[in-house]
Motif scaffolding. Structure first.
Motif, PDB file in Angstrom:
ATOM      1  N   ASP A 165       2.282   8.782  -3.825  1.00 17.99           N
ATOM      2  CA  ASP A 165       2.263   8.669  -2.367  1.00 17.99           C
ATOM      3  C   ASP A 165       1.887   9.981  -1.708  1.00 17.99           C
ATOM      4  O   ASP A 165       1.139  10.013  -0.723  1.00 17.99           O
ATOM      5  N   CYS A 166       2.418  11.092  -2.255  1.00 14.62           N
ATOM      6  CA  CYS A 166       2.084  12.405  -1.691  1.00 14.62           C
ATOM      7  C   CYS A 166       0.585  12.673  -1.823  1.00 14.62           C
ATOM      8  O   CYS A 166      -0.055  13.140  -0.875  1.00 14.62           O
ATOM      9  N   ARG A 167       0.049  12.366  -2.990  1.00 17.61           N
ATOM     10  CA  ARG A 167      -1.378  12.598  -3.202  1.00 17.61           C
ATOM     11  C   ARG A 167      -2.219  11.740  -2.263  1.00 17.61           C
ATOM     12  O   ARG A 167      -3.165  12.226  -1.638  1.00 17.61           O
TER      13      ARG A 167
ATOM     14  N   LEU B 116      18.379   8.471   0.913  1.00 22.75           N
ATOM     15  CA  LEU B 116      17.132   8.793   1.611  1.00 22.75           C
ATOM     16  C   LEU B 116      16.043   7.766   1.314  1.00 22.75           C
ATOM     17  O   LEU B 116      15.228   7.451   2.187  1.00 22.75           O
ATOM     18  N   LEU B 117      16.021   7.245   0.096  1.00 29.04           N
ATOM     19  CA  LEU B 117      15.056   6.196  -0.228  1.00 29.04           C
ATOM     20  C   LEU B 117      15.373   4.912   0.533  1.00 29.04           C
ATOM     21  O   LEU B 117      14.473   4.198   0.977  1.00 29.04           O
ATOM     22  N   TRP B 118      16.654   4.618   0.707  1.00 30.23           N
ATOM     23  CA  TRP B 118      17.065   3.399   1.402  1.00 30.23           C
ATOM     24  C   TRP B 118      16.651   3.425   2.867  1.00 30.23           C
ATOM     25  O   TRP B 118      16.379   2.376   3.474  1.00 30.23           O
ATOM     26  N   LEU B 119      16.594   4.618   3.448  1.00 31.62           N
ATOM     27  CA  LEU B 119      16.218   4.736   4.860  1.00 31.62           C
ATOM     28  C   LEU B 119      14.760   4.375   5.109  1.00 31.62           C
ATOM     29  O   LEU B 119      14.368   4.165   6.256  1.00 31.62           O
ATOM     30  N   LYS B 120      13.955   4.325   4.053  1.00 30.37           N
ATOM     31  CA  LYS B 120      12.541   3.975   4.173  1.00 30.37           C
ATOM     32  C   LYS B 120      12.320   2.627   3.485  1.00 30.37           C
ATOM     33  O   LYS B 120      12.318   2.541   2.252  1.00 30.37           O
ATOM     34  N   PRO B 121      12.183   1.544   4.257  1.00 23.42           N
ATOM     35  CA  PRO B 121      12.107   0.191   3.683  1.00 23.42           C
ATOM     36  C   PRO B 121      11.158   0.026   2.501  1.00 23.42           C
ATOM     37  O   PRO B 121      11.530  -0.644   1.520  1.00 23.42           O
ATOM     38  N   PRO B 122       9.946   0.631   2.494  1.00 24.04           N
ATOM     39  CA  PRO B 122       9.076   0.441   1.318  1.00 24.04           C
ATOM     40  C   PRO B 122       9.636   1.025   0.025  1.00 24.04           C
ATOM     41  O   PRO B 122       9.169   0.691  -1.052  1.00 24.04           O
TER      42      PRO B 122
ATOM     43  N   THR C 193       0.845  -1.197   0.000  1.00 19.58           N
ATOM     44  CA  THR C 193       0.000   0.000   0.000  1.00 19.58           C
ATOM     45  C   THR C 193       0.873   1.238   0.000  1.00 19.58           C
ATOM     46  O   THR C 193       2.066   1.172   0.274  1.00 19.58           O
ATOM     47  N   PRO C 194       0.304   2.402  -0.324  1.00 20.90           N
ATOM     48  CA  PRO C 194       1.100   3.631  -0.338  1.00 20.90           C
ATOM     49  C   PRO C 194       1.724   3.909   1.028  1.00 20.90           C
ATOM     50  O   PRO C 194       1.277   3.410   2.057  1.00 20.90           O
ATOM     51  N   ASN C 195       2.749   4.755   1.027  1.00 21.68           N
ATOM     52  CA  ASN C 195       3.477   5.073   2.253  1.00 21.68           C
ATOM     53  C   ASN C 195       2.717   6.067   3.120  1.00 21.68           C
ATOM     54  O   ASN C 195       3.163   7.180   3.364  1.00 21.68           O
ATOM     55  N   LEU C 196       1.559   5.634   3.608  1.00 21.11           N
ATOM     56  CA  LEU C 196       0.761   6.541   4.423  1.00 21.11           C
ATOM     57  C   LEU C 196       1.376   6.715   5.810  1.00 21.11           C
ATOM     58  O   LEU C 196       0.981   7.605   6.560  1.00 21.11           O
ATOM     59  N   SER C 197       2.329   5.843   6.173  1.00 20.72           N
ATOM     60  CA  SER C 197       2.996   5.984   7.460  1.00 20.72           C
ATOM     61  C   SER C 197       3.964   7.160   7.464  1.00 20.72           C
ATOM     62  O   SER C 197       4.335   7.661   8.520  1.00 20.72           O
TER      63      SER C 197
ATOM     64  N   TYR D 277       7.308  15.024   4.846  1.00 18.82           N
ATOM     65  CA  TYR D 277       8.501  14.257   4.474  1.00 18.82           C
ATOM     66  C   TYR D 277       8.408  13.789   3.027  1.00 18.82           C
ATOM     67  O   TYR D 277       9.374  13.866   2.271  1.00 18.82           O
ATOM     68  N   LEU D 278       7.242  13.306   2.646  1.00 18.61           N
ATOM     69  CA  LEU D 278       7.056  12.829   1.278  1.00 18.61           C
ATOM     70  C   LEU D 278       7.243  13.959   0.262  1.00 18.61           C
ATOM     71  O   LEU D 278       7.836  13.761  -0.795  1.00 18.61           O
ATOM     72  N   ILE D 279       6.754  15.144   0.606  1.00 17.57           N
ATOM     73  CA  ILE D 279       6.908  16.287  -0.297  1.00 17.57           C
ATOM     74  C   ILE D 279       8.380  16.663  -0.435  1.00 17.57           C
ATOM     75  O   ILE D 279       8.858  16.965  -1.530  1.00 17.57           O
ATOM     76  N   SER D 280       9.126  16.624   0.681  1.00 18.94           N
ATOM     77  CA  SER D 280      10.564  16.923   0.622  1.00 18.94           C
ATOM     78  C   SER D 280      11.295  15.898  -0.237  1.00 18.94           C
ATOM     79  O   SER D 280      12.151  16.252  -1.063  1.00 18.94           O
ATOM     80  N   LEU D 281      10.936  14.623  -0.069  1.00 20.92           N
ATOM     81  CA  LEU D 281      11.564  13.563  -0.848  1.00 20.92           C
ATOM     82  C   LEU D 281      11.207  13.691  -2.327  1.00 20.92           C
ATOM     83  O   LEU D 281      12.057  13.504  -3.204  1.00 20.92           O
ATOM     84  N   ARG D 282       9.959  14.034  -2.589  1.00 18.86           N
ATOM     85  CA  ARG D 282       9.533  14.232  -3.974  1.00 18.86           C
ATOM     86  C   ARG D 282      10.277  15.393  -4.619  1.00 18.86           C
ATOM     87  O   ARG D 282      10.695  15.317  -5.780  1.00 18.86           O
ATOM     88  N   THR D 283      10.475  16.474  -3.867  1.00 21.22           N
ATOM     89  CA  THR D 283      11.202  17.639  -4.386  1.00 21.22           C
ATOM     90  C   THR D 283      12.630  17.267  -4.755  1.00 21.22           C
ATOM     91  O   THR D 283      13.146  17.664  -5.810  1.00 21.22           O
ATOM     92  N   LEU D 284      13.285  16.493  -3.871  1.00 19.48           N
ATOM     93  CA  LEU D 284      14.653  16.053  -4.155  1.00 19.48           C
ATOM     94  C   LEU D 284      14.689  15.148  -5.380  1.00 19.48           C
ATOM     95  O   LEU D 284      15.597  15.256  -6.215  1.00 19.48           O
ATOM     96  N   ALA D 285      13.699  14.269  -5.508  1.00 25.26           N
ATOM     97  CA  ALA D 285      13.655  13.360  -6.656  1.00 25.26           C
ATOM     98  C   ALA D 285      13.484  14.138  -7.957  1.00 25.26           C
ATOM     99  O   ALA D 285      14.132  13.836  -8.966  1.00 25.26           O
ATOM    100  N   ILE D 286      12.617  15.135  -7.948  1.00 28.19           N
ATOM    101  CA  ILE D 286      12.407  15.939  -9.153  1.00 28.19           C
ATOM    102  C   ILE D 286      13.669  16.734  -9.490  1.00 28.19           C
ATOM    103  O   ILE D 286      14.044  16.863 -10.668  1.00 28.19           O
ATOM    104  N   ALA D 287      14.342  17.251  -8.456  1.00 29.24           N
ATOM    105  CA  ALA D 287      15.595  17.977  -8.689  1.00 29.24           C
ATOM    106  C   ALA D 287      16.648  17.059  -9.305  1.00 29.24           C
ATOM    107  O   ALA D 287      17.349  17.443 -10.255  1.00 29.24           O
ATOM    108  N   ALA D 288      16.765  15.834  -8.769  1.00 28.79           N
ATOM    109  CA  ALA D 288      17.719  14.866  -9.332  1.00 28.79           C
ATOM    110  C   ALA D 288      17.358  14.531 -10.769  1.00 28.79           C
ATOM    111  O   ALA D 288      18.237  14.403 -11.631  1.00 28.79           O
ATOM    112  N   LEU D 289      16.067  14.411 -11.046  1.00 32.91           N
ATOM    113  CA  LEU D 289      15.616  14.125 -12.408  1.00 32.91           C
ATOM    114  C   LEU D 289      16.032  15.249 -13.356  1.00 32.91           C
ATOM    115  O   LEU D 289      16.552  14.992 -14.460  1.00 32.91           O
TER     116      LEU D 289
END
Length: 357
Positions: A339-341, A277-283, A171-175, A180-192
């Motif tokens: 996940d953010c949505r 940062l992705l590795w720190l979150k098992p899902p 299931t999505p990372n609702l935990s 946090y998800l928005i920060s991770l998404r921002t970093l992912a988009i920047a890397a992209l």
């Protein structure tokens, strides 16, 4: 149940087009690296024929029509095979767009963007020949191919019968908190975006034949800092009868090569930060593993290209692995956006429930 879960024919068509698009990019790289970009001096045919001229009469007619262009059958076939397969991909994308608009419930935006992208890509393919390998056109053609593959992959993610992220009860990372998800998404988009910039630099390096001007690692030999030429990055270059084998001087090519290496370092750091940062979150660890694997392979191939003076198989693989790294980043961004949505929606519903409870 989402309507696309029952739309397997459309899904299989998109999947087939995606696989074919990988072959098209690989063949494009092979064509460019074998100096076959001008294997046929005209477009979309070859010396005025729909195929490479073969008979003695055809060869005489072709040579008479293009007396200044010697016929090299191997290069001509490389170019025409690439055109045939690229044309087949264009027809598949046209079918995807028509099917998308003819049935309710299918995505409309991505197929429309794909159709526009492949039409513009065809124009770039024509200009590559008619403008004699002008670097900005060659680079644009490379970016257009990567864009087409990425859009096909995004469409596949969007319509797959069983969502990629919910297999085996996932299931999505609702935990994770929305913040946090928005920060991770921002970093992912920047890397992209950084990786896209690095791909563009790679295309500019290849288009200007600057891939083998430096033979030392990690930075180019000589006084590359003192000789750095900003003019090497001017997209519109002075007119020439042909840009084949490059028209820039040595210092300008070194500047391009060094910029590509520095860009690779920046891109590597950004992707590694995201992977950690992705590795720190098992899902999310599977995305981290893919990013690290593709990045490590890409860096290794880049080093081999320098040390071994651009072996053809390694150079083609370098293009394809760069594309796979881009796809891995696109997938990660798509996942994090979903996940953010979901997280924000759950937070909103929980707030509404508590308010009306």
């Amino acid at each position: 149940m989402h309507k696309t879960q029952k739309d397997k024919p459309f899904y299989f068509l998109v999947t087939g087009a995606f696989i074919l698009s990988l072959f098209v990019v690989g063949l494009g790289a092979y064509t460019r690296l074998t100096d076959a970009g001008l294997g046929c001096p005209d477009w979309p045919g070859c010396y005025g024929f729909l195929s490479v001229p073969q008979t003695q009469a055809e060869l005489q007619t072709a040579q008479a029509a293009y007396p200044e262009t010697p016929i090299e059958p191997i290069k001509a076939w490389n170019e025409m095979i690439h055109r045939y397969i690229a044309g087949s991909l264009g027809l598949l994308i046209l079918a995807i767009a028509v099917m998308a608009w003819c049935r309710e419930g299918r995505p409309k935006l991505l197929p429309s963007l794909l159709l526009m992208a492949v039409c513009f890509q065809a124009l770039l393919g024509m200009w590559t020949v008619t403008m004699q390998l002008m670097p900005v056109v060659v680079m644009g053609h490379l970016l257009g191919g990567f864009t087409t593959v990425s859009l096909l992959w995004l469409l596949r993610l969007r319509i797959q019968p069983k969502p990629l992220f919910y297999h085996h009860g996932f299931t999505p990372n609702l935990s994770l908190s929305p913040k946090y998800l928005i920060s991770l998404r921002t970093l992912a988009i920047a890397a992209l975006l950084i990786v896209i910039g690095q791909i563009a630099l790679g295309g500019w390096t290849a288009a200007n034949y600057a891939a083998v001007v430096c033979t030392q690692l990690p930075i180019c030999e000589g006084d590359w800092q003192g000789d750095f030429q900003a003019s090497a990055f001017e997209l519109i270059q002075p007119p020439h009868s042909s840009y084949e084998y490059g028209v820039l001087d040595y210092a300008q090519r070194v500047s391009i090569h060094v910029a590509h290496r520095i860009g690779a370092m920046i891109a590597s750091v950004s992707v590694l930060m995201l992977a950690v940062l992705l590795w720190l979150k098992p899902p999310l660890r599977c995305y981290s593993l893919w990013l690290i694997a593709f990045l490590s392979l890409q860096v290794t191939l880049g080093v081999i290209n320098v040390v071994a003076s651009l072996p053809l198989s390694v150079a083609v693989t370098h293009n394809l692995v760069g594309l796979l790294l881009l796809i891995a980043l696109v997938t990660t961004c798509y996942r994090l956006v979903c996940d953010c949505r979901c997280s924000l929606e759950m937070k909103y519903f929980a707030s509404e429930s508590s308010t009306h409870g």
